[in-house]
Design a protein around this motif. Structure first.
Motif, PDB file in Angstrom:
ATOM      1  N   VAL A 294      -5.847   6.175  -3.996  1.00 18.32           N
ATOM      2  CA  VAL A 294      -4.858   6.891  -4.794  1.00 18.32           C
ATOM      3  C   VAL A 294      -4.489   8.088  -4.942  1.00 18.32           C
ATOM      4  O   VAL A 294      -3.291   8.702  -5.053  1.00 18.32           O
ATOM      5  CB  VAL A 294      -5.354   7.093  -6.371  1.00 18.32           C
TER       6      VAL A 294
ATOM      7  N   LYS B 104       4.188  14.126  -2.016  1.00 19.52           N
ATOM      8  CA  LYS B 104       3.684  12.745  -3.078  1.00 19.52           C
ATOM      9  C   LYS B 104       2.344  13.121  -3.526  1.00 19.52           C
ATOM     10  O   LYS B 104       2.232  11.814  -2.242  1.00 19.52           O
ATOM     11  CB  LYS B 104       4.666  11.464  -3.069  1.00 19.52           C
TER      12      LYS B 104
ATOM     13  N   PHE C 249      -9.554   1.560 -15.086  1.00 18.08           N
ATOM     14  CA  PHE C 249      -8.494   1.886 -13.231  1.00 18.08           C
ATOM     15  C   PHE C 249      -7.282   2.717 -13.510  1.00 18.08           C
ATOM     16  O   PHE C 249      -7.423   4.323 -12.496  1.00 18.08           O
ATOM     17  CB  PHE C 249      -8.476   0.642 -12.190  1.00 18.08           C
ATOM     18  N   ILE C 250      -6.295   2.373 -14.454  1.00 21.75           N
ATOM     19  CA  ILE C 250      -5.859   3.586 -14.292  1.00 21.75           C
ATOM     20  C   ILE C 250      -5.918   4.837 -15.155  1.00 21.75           C
ATOM     21  O   ILE C 250      -5.007   6.148 -14.798  1.00 21.75           O
ATOM     22  CB  ILE C 250      -4.184   2.588 -15.765  1.00 21.75           C
TER      23      ILE C 250
ATOM     24  N   ALA D  65      -7.167   6.738 -11.702  1.00 27.63           N
ATOM     25  CA  ALA D  65      -6.048   6.865 -11.078  1.00 27.63           C
ATOM     26  C   ALA D  65      -5.661   7.993 -11.412  1.00 27.63           C
ATOM     27  O   ALA D  65      -5.128   9.308 -10.617  1.00 27.63           O
ATOM     28  CB  ALA D  65      -5.159   6.146 -10.724  1.00 27.63           C
ATOM     29  N   LEU D  66      -4.955   8.098 -13.058  1.00 26.98           N
ATOM     30  CA  LEU D  66      -3.908   9.623 -13.385  1.00 26.98           C
ATOM     31  C   LEU D  66      -4.878  10.465 -13.151  1.00 26.98           C
ATOM     32  O   LEU D  66      -4.416  11.646 -12.907  1.00 26.98           O
ATOM     33  CB  LEU D  66      -3.603   9.466 -14.491  1.00 26.98           C
TER      34      LEU D  66
ATOM     35  N   ALA E 279      -1.662  11.988 -23.497  1.00 27.58           N
ATOM     36  CA  ALA E 279      -1.254  10.030 -23.327  1.00 27.58           C
ATOM     37  C   ALA E 279      -2.032   9.735 -22.559  1.00 27.58           C
ATOM     38  O   ALA E 279      -2.101   8.536 -22.952  1.00 27.58           O
ATOM     39  CB  ALA E 279       0.346  10.403 -22.206  1.00 27.58           C
TER      40      ALA E 279
ATOM     41  N   VAL F  66      -5.229  11.847 -10.091  1.00 21.23           N
ATOM     42  CA  VAL F  66      -3.474  12.145 -10.087  1.00 21.23           C
ATOM     43  C   VAL F  66      -3.338  13.945 -10.021  1.00 21.23           C
ATOM     44  O   VAL F  66      -2.804  14.470  -9.604  1.00 21.23           O
ATOM     45  CB  VAL F  66      -2.610  11.382 -10.291  1.00 21.23           C
ATOM     46  N   TYR F  67      -4.350  13.980 -11.511  1.00 19.93           N
ATOM     47  CA  TYR F  67      -3.351  14.980 -11.934  1.00 19.93           C
ATOM     48  C   TYR F  67      -4.619  16.264 -10.946  1.00 19.93           C
ATOM     49  O   TYR F  67      -4.271  17.626 -11.240  1.00 19.93           O
ATOM     50  CB  TYR F  67      -3.807  15.184 -13.362  1.00 19.93           C
TER      51      TYR F  67
END
Lengths: 91, 222
Positions: free
Chosen positions: B60, B221, B193-194, B197-198, B149, B201-202
């Motif tokens: 990720v 990216k 997982f999400i 993963a977020l 969010a 990413v942050y």
């Protein structure tokens, strides 16, 4: 309509808005998520070796798109179960 | 609907301890106990879990997870366990109270800055954040809104799963809600997982060492 009191009108409006809102609030994100999935599948079909990164990116994008539907759901849950207008005007 | 609100089980002093906090403690004790037991008798399984999380999060983030693995792995394991407990009868999943996802999202919010400052130094981190100066307000709004969010995504997914199970339970109480509970389990693992993963990413975006400002490169990216 003249013989309805305003509490009934607010409740009716809430129910109608909840129904219409959940339809649009879930249908539009579903369409957009379908488009994202189609694009990702096309990418995998074109380049099968890129399936791994595409899958994780697709999942993250899906989550970000899905959250708009969740916002609609939360607003409608608040309207249905903890309606602030009813609490405010008819304590 | 009173079942959305958590109810107070007992009181310590004048602080009410709700059922979600109690189940959080139960889950914490279970995870710690299971880890200690596995380390004693079956360390290979533990290594497999760590390897699995390492590979997943490295994919990720787009680079080696390295020092962020303890934090992100803890998030993943805790959220997955907490969401799984929504399928256990008489135990409230901690994530169905909005306070738990908010606390997790705030931890992610502060850890992004912590890891960014640790990676790049305070001054460099602030400078990178405000490189064209007019993006600074947008950056701040983005940081706050993505925290919100994260909270609402986790909370909304879990609470919607539980409400669907409750509605089907009133219609057909026997065996039919099991299908939706199974779907809720799948959603819970996916949301764990999400969320992780977020968060990764942050953190990767915050700790990314950007090139010098006079040497423009295309943003990678991650």
């Amino acid at each position: 309509m003249e013989n309805l009191d305003s509490q009934t009108i607010i409740t009716l409006a809430t129910i109608i808005i909840a129904g219409v809102g959940i339809v649009f609030g879930t249908a539009l994100p579903a369409i957009v998520e379908g488009r994202a999935a189609v694009k990702a599948l096309e990418g995998i079909a074109r380049q099968p070796e890129a399936a791994g990164p595409l899958r994780t990116t697709l999942l993250i994008a899906m989550a970000l798109l899905e959250s708009t539907a969740i916002y609609v759901l939360l607003v409608i849950l608040i309207l249905l179960f903890a309606n602030p207008l009813l609490d405010r005007f008819f304590p | 609907m009173e079942s959305i609100q958590p109810y107070v089980v007992f009181q310590i002093g004048n602080i009410g301890i709700t059922d979600t906090v109690t189940s959080t403690w139960v889950i914490m004790a279970l995870i710690v106990g299971l880890t200690v037991a596995l380390e004693r008798w079956q360390p290979a399984l533990l290594e497999w879990v760590i390897d699995f999380l390492n590979d997943l999060l490295s994919d990720v983030m787009g680079r080696a997870v390295g020092p962020y693995l303890p934090f992100l792995g803890t998030l993943a394991i805790f959220i997955a366990a907490a969401n799984t407990f929504s399928a256990v009868p008489f135990i409230t999943a901690p994530t169905r109270d909005i306070s738990t996802p908010l606390a997790l999202a705030l931890i992610v919010f502060f850890s992004v800055h912590y890891f960014g400052i640790r990676e790049k130094g305070t001054w460099r981190y602030i400078k990178d954040m405000a490189t064209p100066i007019f993006t600074l307000p947008l950056e701040i709004i983005g940081q706050l809104s993505r925290t919100l969010a994260l909270t609402l995504r986790l909370f909304g997914n879990i609470i919607s799963g539980e409400i669907v199970v409750a509605v089907i339970f009133t219609l057909a109480p026997l065996f039919v809600p099991i299908t939706m509970t199974g779907f809720g389990l799948f959603t819970g693992i996916l949301q764990a997982f999400i969320f992780t993963a977020l968060a990764s990413v942050y953190i990767a975006a915050g700790a990314e060492v950007s090139e010098d400002t006079h040497r423009k490169t295309s943003p990678s990216k991650t």
